[in-house]
Scaffold this motif. Structure first.
Motif, PDB file in Angstrom:
ATOM      1  N   ILE A  80       1.124  -1.327   0.336  1.00 50.45           N
ATOM      2  CA  ILE A  80      -0.039   0.083  -0.218  1.00 50.45           C
ATOM      3  C   ILE A  80       0.596   0.985  -0.040  1.00 50.45           C
ATOM      4  O   ILE A  80       0.580   2.535  -0.672  1.00 50.45           O
ATOM      5  CB  ILE A  80      -0.718  -0.185   1.405  1.00 50.45           C
ATOM      6  CG1 ILE A  80      -2.162  -0.667   0.890  1.00 50.45           C
ATOM      7  CG2 ILE A  80      -1.757   1.397   1.599  1.00 50.45           C
ATOM      8  CD1 ILE A  80      -2.890  -1.318   1.743  1.00 50.45           C
ATOM      9  N   HIS A  81       1.751   1.393   1.264  1.00 48.37           N
ATOM     10  CA  HIS A  81       2.831   2.402   0.718  1.00 48.37           C
ATOM     11  C   HIS A  81       3.243   3.098  -0.963  1.00 48.37           C
ATOM     12  O   HIS A  81       3.330   3.858  -0.394  1.00 48.37           O
ATOM     13  CB  HIS A  81       4.355   2.092   2.346  1.00 48.37           C
ATOM     14  CG  HIS A  81       5.429   3.138   2.347  1.00 48.37           C
ATOM     15  ND1 HIS A  81       5.454   3.208   1.124  1.00 48.37           N
ATOM     16  CD2 HIS A  81       4.821   4.240   3.010  1.00 48.37           C
ATOM     17  CE1 HIS A  81       6.317   4.586   1.985  1.00 48.37           C
ATOM     18  NE2 HIS A  81       5.979   5.108   2.597  1.00 48.37           N
ATOM     19  N   GLU A  82       3.965   1.925  -1.172  1.00 44.04           N
ATOM     20  CA  GLU A  82       4.507   1.920  -2.382  1.00 44.04           C
ATOM     21  C   GLU A  82       3.713   2.462  -3.785  1.00 44.04           C
ATOM     22  O   GLU A  82       4.153   2.903  -4.410  1.00 44.04           O
ATOM     23  CB  GLU A  82       4.825   0.370  -3.159  1.00 44.04           C
ATOM     24  CG  GLU A  82       6.466  -0.100  -1.870  1.00 44.04           C
ATOM     25  CD  GLU A  82       7.411   1.582  -2.015  1.00 44.04           C
ATOM     26  OE1 GLU A  82       7.694   2.405  -3.097  1.00 44.04           O
ATOM     27  OE2 GLU A  82       7.807   1.377  -0.866  1.00 44.04           O
ATOM     28  N   ALA A  83       2.148   1.843  -3.223  1.00 35.69           N
ATOM     29  CA  ALA A  83       0.630   2.056  -4.468  1.00 35.69           C
ATOM     30  C   ALA A  83       0.554   3.627  -4.234  1.00 35.69           C
ATOM     31  O   ALA A  83       0.701   3.797  -5.421  1.00 35.69           O
ATOM     32  CB  ALA A  83       0.673   0.974  -4.343  1.00 35.69           C
ATOM     33  N   HIS A  84       0.254   3.972  -3.137  1.00 40.22           N
ATOM     34  CA  HIS A  84       0.123   4.934  -3.007  1.00 40.22           C
ATOM     35  C   HIS A  84       0.421   6.715  -1.771  1.00 40.22           C
ATOM     36  O   HIS A  84       0.623   7.131  -2.357  1.00 40.22           O
ATOM     37  CB  HIS A  84      -1.797   4.338  -2.010  1.00 40.22           C
ATOM     38  CG  HIS A  84      -2.767   3.449  -2.493  1.00 40.22           C
ATOM     39  ND1 HIS A  84      -3.092   3.761  -3.331  1.00 40.22           N
ATOM     40  CD2 HIS A  84      -2.839   2.403  -2.274  1.00 40.22           C
ATOM     41  CE1 HIS A  84      -3.779   3.240  -3.832  1.00 40.22           C
ATOM     42  NE2 HIS A  84      -3.882   2.284  -3.418  1.00 40.22           N
ATOM     43  N   ILE A  85       1.466   5.741  -0.862  1.00 38.97           N
ATOM     44  CA  ILE A  85       2.006   6.672  -0.402  1.00 38.97           C
ATOM     45  C   ILE A  85       3.089   7.167  -0.496  1.00 38.97           C
ATOM     46  O   ILE A  85       3.381   8.730  -0.498  1.00 38.97           O
ATOM     47  CB  ILE A  85       2.049   6.335   0.936  1.00 38.97           C
ATOM     48  CG1 ILE A  85       0.980   5.859   1.944  1.00 38.97           C
ATOM     49  CG2 ILE A  85       3.043   7.201   2.037  1.00 38.97           C
ATOM     50  CD1 ILE A  85       1.293   5.220   3.510  1.00 38.97           C
ATOM     51  N   ALA A  86       3.624   6.517  -1.618  1.00 37.97           N
ATOM     52  CA  ALA A  86       5.253   7.035  -1.918  1.00 37.97           C
ATOM     53  C   ALA A  86       4.951   8.338  -3.220  1.00 37.97           C
ATOM     54  O   ALA A  86       5.820   9.474  -3.488  1.00 37.97           O
ATOM     55  CB  ALA A  86       6.049   5.757  -3.059  1.00 37.97           C
ATOM     56  N   PRO A  87       3.406   7.700  -3.907  1.00 37.61           N
ATOM     57  CA  PRO A  87       3.074   8.876  -4.570  1.00 37.61           C
ATOM     58  C   PRO A  87       3.235  10.059  -5.130  1.00 37.61           C
ATOM     59  O   PRO A  87       3.350  10.973  -5.322  1.00 37.61           O
ATOM     60  CB  PRO A  87       2.539   7.656  -5.854  1.00 37.61           C
ATOM     61  CG  PRO A  87       2.870   6.421  -5.460  1.00 37.61           C
ATOM     62  CD  PRO A  87       2.998   6.597  -4.368  1.00 37.61           C
ATOM     63  N   MET A  88       2.466   9.647  -3.048  1.00 31.91           N
ATOM     64  CA  MET A  88       2.012  11.583  -2.847  1.00 31.91           C
ATOM     65  C   MET A  88       3.149  12.073  -2.583  1.00 31.91           C
ATOM     66  O   MET A  88       2.927  13.222  -2.290  1.00 31.91           O
ATOM     67  CB  MET A  88       1.018  11.182  -1.589  1.00 31.91           C
ATOM     68  CG  MET A  88      -0.130  10.625  -1.850  1.00 31.91           C
ATOM     69  SD  MET A  88      -1.531  10.079  -0.336  1.00 31.91           S
ATOM     70  CE  MET A  88      -2.006   8.833  -1.319  1.00 31.91           C
TER      71      MET A  88
END
Length: 226
Positions: A80-88
């Motif tokens: 979830i971090h790689e898919a959502h948080i890192a791009p943010m």
């Protein structure tokens, strides 16, 4: 008894070799489904309250089947971090590059982006605010592994330089600027659900939160006396 009348004993059945749970959907689709279920549970219970067993129940699967896709909830959060948080985070960094000489405008743009993110991802605020404020150490310990403290320290130094250059209010504490903006936006967006029965704040909507944050940041971040 003739040879033709002889009945061969049944062959022993082999156990199903390790692999994707029997009858499961395509692996990629199933992983995506489990992630979506986890995010929905995050929005209601935060990270600490979302176990793999809870995800299995919501997905109508056995815990063993969920373990096939994610061995631990930390592994699930990593995805979830790689898919959502890192791009943010990448997008926020880009905003500061776009407004390198105008930090007030950059922070205002970041606040607007946080409102959008909170609207698009209802799990963000419950995870980061709910779990960071609880006594549970599980989430904090896991998230700390993903924090680039050198980058954070460099950004705080950058804020101090903006203050020294007269571009930001010198009374600001650099380490609290971003958490303050998140609180003004994401935290209030999440709080709307709690305010449905609040006689004073029940009509607060996304646009009101955005406008309030813009007005407060535009003056509070502007250069002035400490």
């Amino acid at each position: 008894m003739s040879t033709s009348d002889t009945v061969s004993p049944p062959k022993p059945r082999r156990g199903r070799p390790p692999g994707r749970p029997q009858g499961a959907a395509d692996g990629t689709d199933q992983r995506k489904r489990l992630v979506e279920i986890a995010l929905a549970l995050y929005a209601r219970y935060g990270y600490a309250g979302t176990t793999l067993a809870a995800i299995a129940r919501a997905a109508d699967m056995t815990p063993a089947a969920v373990h096939y896709y994610f061995k631990t909830r930390e592994q699930l959060f990593d995805e979830i971090h790689e898919a959502h948080i890192a791009p943010m985070r990448t997008r926020v960094e880009a905003i500061f590059h776009e407004h390198a000489g105008d930090p007030v405008s950059a922070f205002v743009k970041v606040a607007e982006r946080f409102v959008e993110v909170a609207e698009e991802h209802g799990w963000i605020a419950p995870v980061f605010f709910g779990d960071l404020l609880t006594e549970s150490q599980s989430f904090r310990k896991h998230v700390r592994k993903k924090v680039d403290y050198k980058t954070q320290a460099a950004f705080n130094d950058r804020i101090r330089q903006w203050q020294a250059d007269g571009l930001l209010n010198p009374g600001l504490e650099p380490s609290l600027v971003m958490p303050s903006i998140m609180s003004l936006t994401m935290l209030f967006m999440a709080a709307r659900r709690k305010w449905k029965d609040d006689p004073i704040r029940k009509d607060i909507d996304r646009e009101t939160i955005r406008r309030h944050a813009m007005a407060l940041l535009g003056h509070g971040l502007g250069p002035g006396k400490a």
